[in-house]
Design a protein around this motif. Structure first.
Motif, PDB file in Angstrom:
ATOM      1  N   LEU B 174       0.832  -1.209   0.000  1.00 39.64           N
ATOM      2  CA  LEU B 174       0.000   0.000   0.000  1.00 39.64           C
ATOM      3  C   LEU B 174       0.861   1.250   0.000  1.00 39.64           C
ATOM      4  O   LEU B 174       0.496   2.280  -0.532  1.00 39.64           O
ATOM      5  CB  LEU B 174      -0.897   0.012   1.230  1.00 39.64           C
ATOM      6  CG  LEU B 174      -2.174  -0.805   1.124  1.00 39.64           C
ATOM      7  CD1 LEU B 174      -2.955  -0.701   2.406  1.00 39.64           C
ATOM      8  CD2 LEU B 174      -3.008  -0.338  -0.043  1.00 39.64           C
ATOM      9  N   ARG B 175       2.010   1.146   0.627  1.00 39.35           N
ATOM     10  CA  ARG B 175       2.841   2.331   0.773  1.00 39.35           C
ATOM     11  C   ARG B 175       3.537   2.676  -0.547  1.00 39.35           C
ATOM     12  O   ARG B 175       3.737   3.828  -0.865  1.00 39.35           O
ATOM     13  CB  ARG B 175       3.863   2.027   1.875  1.00 39.35           C
ATOM     14  CG  ARG B 175       4.579   3.187   2.390  1.00 39.35           C
ATOM     15  CD  ARG B 175       4.471   3.503   3.861  1.00 39.35           C
ATOM     16  NE  ARG B 175       4.656   4.932   3.994  1.00 39.35           N
ATOM     17  CZ  ARG B 175       3.675   5.782   4.245  1.00 39.35           C
ATOM     18  NH1 ARG B 175       2.464   5.339   4.412  1.00 39.35           N
ATOM     19  NH2 ARG B 175       3.917   7.059   4.345  1.00 39.35           N
ATOM     20  N   HIS B 176       3.924   1.655  -1.303  1.00 42.89           N
ATOM     21  CA  HIS B 176       4.839   1.927  -2.398  1.00 42.89           C
ATOM     22  C   HIS B 176       4.313   1.654  -3.799  1.00 42.89           C
ATOM     23  O   HIS B 176       4.964   2.003  -4.766  1.00 42.89           O
ATOM     24  CB  HIS B 176       6.130   1.124  -2.195  1.00 42.89           C
ATOM     25  CG  HIS B 176       6.862   1.564  -0.962  1.00 42.89           C
ATOM     26  ND1 HIS B 176       7.466   2.800  -0.865  1.00 42.89           N
ATOM     27  CD2 HIS B 176       7.055   0.972   0.228  1.00 42.89           C
ATOM     28  CE1 HIS B 176       8.002   2.931   0.328  1.00 42.89           C
ATOM     29  NE2 HIS B 176       7.764   1.827   1.011  1.00 42.89           N
ATOM     30  N   SER B 177       3.164   1.020  -3.929  1.00 43.28           N
ATOM     31  CA  SER B 177       2.750   0.659  -5.286  1.00 43.28           C
ATOM     32  C   SER B 177       1.870   1.741  -5.904  1.00 43.28           C
ATOM     33  O   SER B 177       1.447   2.686  -5.249  1.00 43.28           O
ATOM     34  CB  SER B 177       1.977  -0.649  -5.254  1.00 43.28           C
ATOM     35  OG  SER B 177       0.715  -0.393  -4.691  1.00 43.28           O
ATOM     36  N   ARG B 178       1.598   1.536  -7.169  1.00 41.95           N
ATOM     37  CA  ARG B 178       0.728   2.457  -7.878  1.00 41.95           C
ATOM     38  C   ARG B 178      -0.670   2.407  -7.291  1.00 41.95           C
ATOM     39  O   ARG B 178      -1.322   3.430  -7.097  1.00 41.95           O
ATOM     40  CB  ARG B 178       0.706   2.024  -9.350  1.00 41.95           C
ATOM     41  CG  ARG B 178      -0.189   2.831 -10.236  1.00 41.95           C
ATOM     42  CD  ARG B 178       0.227   2.636 -11.679  1.00 41.95           C
ATOM     43  NE  ARG B 178      -0.757   3.148 -12.598  1.00 41.95           N
ATOM     44  CZ  ARG B 178      -1.583   2.373 -13.296  1.00 41.95           C
ATOM     45  NH1 ARG B 178      -1.533   1.073 -13.159  1.00 41.95           N
ATOM     46  NH2 ARG B 178      -2.440   2.911 -14.136  1.00 41.95           N
ATOM     47  N   ARG B 179      -1.123   1.192  -6.976  1.00 38.96           N
ATOM     48  CA  ARG B 179      -2.448   1.033  -6.368  1.00 38.96           C
ATOM     49  C   ARG B 179      -2.548   1.795  -5.057  1.00 38.96           C
ATOM     50  O   ARG B 179      -3.545   2.446  -4.770  1.00 38.96           O
ATOM     51  CB  ARG B 179      -2.732  -0.440  -6.094  1.00 38.96           C
ATOM     52  CG  ARG B 179      -3.181  -1.199  -7.283  1.00 38.96           C
ATOM     53  CD  ARG B 179      -4.681  -1.395  -7.262  1.00 38.96           C
ATOM     54  NE  ARG B 179      -5.062  -2.032  -8.505  1.00 38.96           N
ATOM     55  CZ  ARG B 179      -5.749  -1.437  -9.465  1.00 38.96           C
ATOM     56  NH1 ARG B 179      -6.162  -0.210  -9.311  1.00 38.96           N
ATOM     57  NH2 ARG B 179      -6.033  -2.064 -10.572  1.00 38.96           N
ATOM     58  N   GLY B 180      -1.503   1.674  -4.244  1.00 39.31           N
ATOM     59  CA  GLY B 180      -1.522   2.341  -2.957  1.00 39.31           C
ATOM     60  C   GLY B 180      -1.619   3.847  -3.125  1.00 39.31           C
ATOM     61  O   GLY B 180      -2.383   4.521  -2.433  1.00 39.31           O
ATOM     62  N   LEU B 181      -0.875   4.356  -4.080  1.00 39.06           N
ATOM     63  CA  LEU B 181      -0.908   5.790  -4.362  1.00 39.06           C
ATOM     64  C   LEU B 181      -2.315   6.209  -4.761  1.00 39.06           C
ATOM     65  O   LEU B 181      -2.846   7.220  -4.300  1.00 39.06           O
ATOM     66  CB  LEU B 181       0.077   6.094  -5.487  1.00 39.06           C
ATOM     67  CG  LEU B 181       0.279   7.567  -5.807  1.00 39.06           C
ATOM     68  CD1 LEU B 181       0.906   8.249  -4.625  1.00 39.06           C
ATOM     69  CD2 LEU B 181       1.161   7.716  -7.025  1.00 39.06           C
ATOM     70  N   GLU B 182      -2.895   5.359  -5.616  1.00 38.16           N
ATOM     71  CA  GLU B 182      -4.242   5.620  -6.119  1.00 38.16           C
ATOM     72  C   GLU B 182      -5.240   5.668  -4.966  1.00 38.16           C
ATOM     73  O   GLU B 182      -6.073   6.561  -4.873  1.00 38.16           O
ATOM     74  CB  GLU B 182      -4.538   4.499  -7.105  1.00 38.16           C
ATOM     75  CG  GLU B 182      -5.946   4.215  -7.424  1.00 38.16           C
ATOM     76  CD  GLU B 182      -6.005   2.942  -8.265  1.00 38.16           C
ATOM     77  OE1 GLU B 182      -5.112   2.738  -9.116  1.00 38.16           O
ATOM     78  OE2 GLU B 182      -6.930   2.150  -8.070  1.00 38.16           O
ATOM     79  N   ILE B 183      -5.100   4.719  -4.049  1.00 44.28           N
ATOM     80  CA  ILE B 183      -6.025   4.662  -2.918  1.00 44.28           C
ATOM     81  C   ILE B 183      -5.896   5.917  -2.070  1.00 44.28           C
ATOM     82  O   ILE B 183      -6.887   6.544  -1.684  1.00 44.28           O
ATOM     83  CB  ILE B 183      -5.758   3.402  -2.079  1.00 44.28           C
ATOM     84  CG1 ILE B 183      -6.238   2.176  -2.839  1.00 44.28           C
ATOM     85  CG2 ILE B 183      -6.454   3.492  -0.738  1.00 44.28           C
ATOM     86  CD1 ILE B 183      -5.717   0.888  -2.306  1.00 44.28           C
ATOM     87  N   ARG B 184      -4.644   6.322  -1.819  1.00 47.68           N
ATOM     88  CA  ARG B 184      -4.480   7.511  -0.983  1.00 47.68           C
ATOM     89  C   ARG B 184      -4.967   8.767  -1.707  1.00 47.68           C
ATOM     90  O   ARG B 184      -5.490   9.682  -1.078  1.00 47.68           O
ATOM     91  CB  ARG B 184      -3.032   7.656  -0.552  1.00 47.68           C
ATOM     92  CG  ARG B 184      -2.814   6.999   0.788  1.00 47.68           C
ATOM     93  CD  ARG B 184      -1.390   7.066   1.206  1.00 47.68           C
ATOM     94  NE  ARG B 184      -0.561   6.271   0.326  1.00 47.68           N
ATOM     95  CZ  ARG B 184       0.727   6.446   0.185  1.00 47.68           C
ATOM     96  NH1 ARG B 184       1.325   7.416   0.833  1.00 47.68           N
ATOM     97  NH2 ARG B 184       1.418   5.672  -0.613  1.00 47.68           N
ATOM     98  N   ALA B 185      -4.794   8.795  -3.019  1.00 51.38           N
ATOM     99  CA  ALA B 185      -5.260   9.958  -3.767  1.00 51.38           C
ATOM    100  C   ALA B 185      -6.775  10.090  -3.663  1.00 51.38           C
ATOM    101  O   ALA B 185      -7.295  11.167  -3.371  1.00 51.38           O
ATOM    102  CB  ALA B 185      -4.829   9.856  -5.220  1.00 51.38           C
ATOM    103  N   VAL B 186      -7.481   8.987  -3.870  1.00 52.87           N
ATOM    104  CA  VAL B 186      -8.946   9.027  -3.805  1.00 52.87           C
ATOM    105  C   VAL B 186      -9.397   9.436  -2.413  1.00 52.87           C
ATOM    106  O   VAL B 186     -10.329  10.217  -2.227  1.00 52.87           O
ATOM    107  CB  VAL B 186      -9.537   7.663  -4.179  1.00 52.87           C
ATOM    108  CG1 VAL B 186     -11.012   7.617  -3.858  1.00 52.87           C
ATOM    109  CG2 VAL B 186      -9.316   7.395  -5.639  1.00 52.87           C
ATOM    110  N   MET B 187      -8.690   8.904  -1.411  1.00 50.62           N
ATOM    111  CA  MET B 187      -9.046   9.171  -0.034  1.00 50.62           C
ATOM    112  C   MET B 187      -8.945  10.660   0.271  1.00 50.62           C
ATOM    113  O   MET B 187      -9.759  11.219   0.991  1.00 50.62           O
ATOM    114  CB  MET B 187      -8.057   8.371   0.789  1.00 50.62           C
ATOM    115  CG  MET B 187      -8.036   8.498   2.227  1.00 50.62           C
ATOM    116  SD  MET B 187      -6.871   7.200   2.723  1.00 50.62           S
ATOM    117  CE  MET B 187      -5.775   8.151   3.694  1.00 50.62           C
TER     118      MET B 187
END
Lengths: 511, 308, 233
Positions: B174-187
């Protein structure tokens, strides 16, 4: 002219509110309105209006909900004695749960405290009342005051953290209160020796009427009275002083605080009072069943109650009652369906939550909002800017002069637009002030009588002797200063005049 | 306090942590309180149970001689439960998120829907399989071993290690992947994310599946101690919720800290003679109430402040 | 329609009963840098938001690179936005839609979210750092703690990270000190377009005069062919 040849007068019902209940009292009649005894409130919200078309006096019922309440509850009261024993029992249970839910609505809706400790309060005061009766010999008429007292104390304890905690935190925390109560009760051996339950409690139903038809009927009527009392409490708290304070706080917390409303205190008051009421209901609950067991504290019971108020709509008394009716009918009325009942209840819950923003009672407002939004969008998409009034809009404008004025204005603008030519602009540029041609005069006259928001001003920048000018646009709102149109500087007053003229022409063509 | 107790506490912390982190993560990224987490737990438990029944004899036939049959079965059951949890996550996504995520009143409505889903699943399981409790085979090892003179149960150690590894992987991912970035962006800003081409609907699906899978894993791990039954999810759900609260909703480090604390409290309460197992929930709730009264935003708020 | 990157016909849009855009016809050719100027509240932002499907209601045709992305919207606000971004439209919203808890670096990576752009995001990042060297120094800082000008740079930089054919930059100078807004605008002007297009909405005409290929005035929801009221007709 012979009067009999006149065609018969026919009236067509036009307008958008034909369904409203309207009385046509005689114009000379003195208006007498009944008041609720000992208060200044009226029974029904009649409003006197004058109909501008018929020029007659009319009396309109603003709030029809009292009628629905009367029909619904009256129907229940009248119909129940003719039902089967089982149905009478269901009706009584409906009344008790409705009473709980109405009070719970007070906590969630009016006070805005998302508490899930309802059943914990009901259960604890039920246990206290039962214990007082069984072990201390308190007679049954005093059980409800005992329950209410315990409820008040519990409410006081529960209210303490409510101001500190966030809504969601508090909700999930109060979920645990029921569990704490369950363990607490089950551990006091002296209180409940038999598997955590107290039996053989005295009741307002004589012991030999137990499970007989007269006993059931008495139980129902008592439960009905309890529901009425709960509704009265709801009305007294929700729509009187405390409720109004809290309503103000809901609209704007900071402003209401600034006007001296201590809404936190009002919230606590509502919470504590409601807890007292819940305690009284708990005592009634014990008397009705003549026993109480640990099942009161179970999560399933709480969730079922939650389903009721959620289906009806959070924050409204009618929602609480309607939701209770639906869930009780499914849960107690279809006993032979087994576990399928709960699945049906959850299906109803999901269906309501998916489609309605705020339960069944919110559907009407939701639909109206939706319709109005669509209507205004469609209308907005069709209107030209500053154009004439669309027919459906015209029904909403009370002063019909406005409609004609806008029609007139539109025609003038159409005509003036045709007269704006490069020559006309050149003429103004050559001589902004002074004698003009007929066409330019007409345009300028139209501009002069424009409204303030459409107008511009000229601002001198710098020294008086070597001045340049800027063009400002008026905001049109009192207290809001004009804004600079752009950074362009004009060397002479005439140039600035012409710039304003061009801006106005621009606006005219754009409209 | 002996080492067995500490291991037991860590074991509980691992399982509760799985539940609490799922709830916390979902709240912070999607903005819904998932009350159907308990249903996911029960559903995955049943899936694991049937997988064990089906695959148990097979594993014994094929790998019985090599001695690998137990670990293989354990991995298989774990995978099935994780898949079942993820599948249930998809169901929750379809019913409670996709339909209303950009409508009014979403937090309350989604809470109601997930609550209803939870109730419905429990009832359906009850209907389909009856109220009997089912026991999973003890695939994560049996017996005890001695370490520094103290006896420790093998399955608990396996659980702790497996959970730590998995959770660590997930958090690093979650911290380092593209998906994790995406999740934090939406949040943090849904409209801004949309303008980057990140669809909040497509982001919510993996996170729902992930939290479902965590619940599934928790189901298998806890089923070594507790039987699989329709209502098995209620206690883990409530514990997960309260731990998420204790940690401060939305804070993953807070949830981990809360899980460890609650695990220790539960182990300790069980061990103290005059309190015993019956008072476990009572003590926990009282503890959480006290913590929340002092820190209304939970432990996560504490961590945030110390970082500032 | 060939040769035009973006072709808008009869676009009306608004919020509820308020109609902001009135039957706008507007097109952008590839390789063009143009500015839309006009006062506050005259529909510049709404035009951009209508292209991204972020307004209350809209109707009319929007053809971007041969694909129809307009039409009457029936889905909720913003549902189609990610799809439009993936087609190649990058927008910097008014007042910075930023993620306060992400670092500058992560923020820029978000801009390169499309699969193709993600692979060479480091390259793109360096490119943005070339344009805004200031950001390089603050690479690991949280965006929420940056100054207004830096935020605007991040916001613009994020749009530049994308694999876009059309950049919509809304109010690059809003709320910034004149010197800083001049720098942001200059950076925008200096970006090589080679086949891509850029539309800048701005209310301060002087900032952009003479620097863009075309300047269109916007007034009361209508587009005016050219700006400045002196040469109106």
């Amino acid at each position: 002219m012979a009067p009999q040849q006149q065609p018969e007068k026919r009236f067509y019902e036009v307008g958008r509110r034909r369904h409203e209940i309207t009385l046509m009292p005689d114009g000379t009649e003195v208006w007498r309105r009944g008041r609720v005894p000992l208060t200044k409130r009226h029974w029904l919200a009649w409003r006197g209006v004058s109909n501008p078309k018929s020029l007659r006096r009319e009396r309109r019922l603003l709030d029809k909900r009292p009628l629905w309440w009367t029909i619904g509850l009256g129907g229940l009261l009248v119909a129940t004695p003719f039902l089967s024993d089982q149905a009478i029992n269901i009706a009584a249970i409906f009344c008790i749960f409705s009473a709980i839910n109405v009070i719970w609505t007070l906590i969630i809706g009016t006070a805005g405290i998302f508490s899930l400790a309802t059943m914990a309060v009901v259960g604890m005061s039920g246990y206290a009342a039962a214990a007082a009766n069984v072990y201390l010999g308190v007679p049954w008429p005093l059980m409800m005051p005992v329950g209410a007292l315990v409820g008040l104390v519990l409410g006081g304890f529960l209210a303490l953290p409510s101001t500190r905690l966030d809504g969601l935190y508090y909700a999930l925390l109060t979920l645990g209160v029921a569990e704490i109560c369950r363990v607490f009760v089950s551990q006091i051996k002296a209180l409940a020796p038999a598997n955590g339950s107290i039996n053989q409690v005295d009741s307002f139903i004589p012991a030999d009427w137990l499970l007989q038809r007269p006993g059931l009927l008495l139980g129902f009527f008592a439960a009905f009275a309890l529901l009425l009392a709960a509704l009265l409490v709801f009305r007294l708290i929700n729509s009187e002083r405390l409720g109004l304070l809290l309503q103000a706080a809901r609209e704007d917390e900071a402003f209401s605080e600034a006007t001296g409303i201590d809404y936190r205190r009002a919230r606590l008051w509502v919470f504590v009072l409601s807890s007292g009421a819940l305690g009284a209901i708990g005592a009634f609950y014990v008397m009705f069943y003549r026993s109480i067991s640990l099942a009161v504290f179970s999560l399933d019971q709480l969730l079922l109650l939650f389903a009721m108020i959620v289906i009806g709509g959070l924050g409204r008394s009618e929602g609480a009652v309607i939701g209770t009716a639906i869930v009780v009918l499914i849960d107690k009325g279809m006993l032979d369906l087994g576990p399928l009942r709960i699945i049906i209840v959850t299906a109803v819950m999901i269906g309501v939550a998916l489609t309605a923003h705020n339960g069944l009672t919110g559907v009407r407002a939701q639909f109206r909002n939706f319709r109005n939004r669509k209507k205004s969008e469609r209308r907005a998409a069709r209107t030209e800017k500053g154009g004439e009034v669309m027919p459906e809009e015209a029904t909403e404008i009370a002063d019909k002069q406005q409609v004609y004025y806008r029609l007139f204005d539109k025609r003038i603008r159409d005509r003036l637009k045709a007269q704006i030519t490069p020559e006309l602009i050149a003429e103004h540029k050559a001589k902004p002030l002074g004698q003009h041609s007929d066409a330019l005069d007409r345009v300028l006259n139209y501009f002069r009588r424009g409204e303030m928001p459409d107008k511009y001003a000229i601002l001198r920048v710098g020294e008086y002797t070597s001045s340049t000018y800027k063009v400002l646009a008026f905001s049109g709102r009192p207290g809001h200063p004009p804004r600079v149109v752009d950074d362009k500087l004009y060397a002479t007053m005439d140039e600035a005049y012409h710039a304003v003229f061009l801006l106005r022409v621009n606006d005219l063509l754009a409209s | 306090m002996d080492a067995g107790l500490i291991v037991y506490a860590l074991y509980l912390a691992a399982i509760y942590g799985l539940m609490a982190i799922g709830i916390s993560l979902l709240w912070s990224s999607v903005g819904m309180v998932n009350m159907a987490h308990g249903a996911t737990f029960a559903f995955a438990g049943y899936a694991a149970y049937f997988a064990a029944i089906w695959a148990g004899p097979l594993a014994k036939d094929w790998l019985g001689a090599t001695g690998w049959s137990q670990p293989a079965l354990a991995v298989f059951i774990g995978l099935v439960a994780i898949c079942a949890g993820a599948l249930f996550g998809v169901v929750i996504y379809l019913v409670a998120y996709l339909t209303i995520h950009d409508k009014q009143n979403f937090p309350v409505r989604s809470l109601i829907i997930t609550l209803a889903l939870n109730l419905a699943t429990v009832q359906m399981l009850l209907w389909a399989f009856g109220p009997q409790q089912k026991a999973l085979p003890r695939v994560f090892g049996v017996g005890r071993f001695d370490w520094l003179g103290m006896s420790i149960r093998v399955d608990q150690v396996v659980t702790i290690v497996a959970t730590t590894l998995l959770l660590g992987t997930v958090l690093v991912w979650l911290r380092h992947s593209r998906r994790g970035l995406e999740i934090r962006a939406v949040m943090q800003n849904a409209e801004g994310a949309a303008l980057c081409g990140i669809s909040s609907r497509k982001t919510a699906l993996p996170i729902m599946m992930l939290t479902g899978a965590l619940a599934g894993l928790a189901a298998v791990l806890l089923s070594q101690n507790v039987f699989v039954s329709p209502t098995a999810g209620v206690t883990p759900l409530i514990k997960g919720l309260t731990i998420a609260l204790l940690g401060g909703l939305g804070s993953v480090p807070g949830a981990v800290a809360g899980a460890v604390l609650i695990g220790f409290i539960e182990a300790a309460t069980g061990a103290i003679p005059f309190l015993g197992q019956r008072y476990v929930l009572f003590v926990q709730f009282t503890f959480i109430v006290c913590v929340l009264l002092i820190r209304p935003r939970g432990l996560g708020g504490l961590l945030d402040e110390t970082r500032e | 329609m060939s040769g035009k990157l973006l072709n808008i016909q009869g676009l009306s849009a608004g919020y509820g009963p308020l109609r902001v855009l009135h039957e706008i016809d507007f097109s952008v050719a590839a390789g063009e840098r143009l500015a839309i100027v006009g006062l506050n509240g005259h529909g510049k932002t709404t035009l951009f938001r209508a292209i991204m499907h972020l307004v209350g209601w809209q109707q009319g045709s929007i053809v971007f690179d041969g694909t129809e992305i307009g039409g009457t919207r029936s889905l909720g606000e913003g549902r189609r936005t990610p799809g439009i971004v993936r087609l190649g439209v990058a927008m910097t919203p008014q007042g910075d839609a930023i993620f306060p808890g992400l670092t500058v670096k992560q923020h820029l990576d978000c801009g390169a979210y499309t699969k193709a752009a993600w692979r060479d995001r480091a390259l793109r990042r360096d490119h943005v750092y070339d344009i805004f060297p200031q950001l390089k120094e603050r690479e690991q800082a949280y965006v929420g703690k940056l100054s207004g000008g830096e935020r605007r740079m991040v916001s613009v930089g994020r749009a530049l990270m994308a694999d876009a054919k059309l950049y919509l930059i809304d109010e690059p100078s809003l709320g910034l000190a004149p010197r800083i807004s001049q720098r942001v605008v200059d950076a925008l002007i200096d970006i090589g377009l080679d086949g891509r297009a850029m539309v800048i909405a701005e209310q301060n005409v002087a900032l952009l005069t003479g620097k863009v290929d075309r300047m269109i005035g916007m007034h009361a929801g209508h587009l005016r062919g050219d700006v400045g009221h002196v040469d109106l007709l």
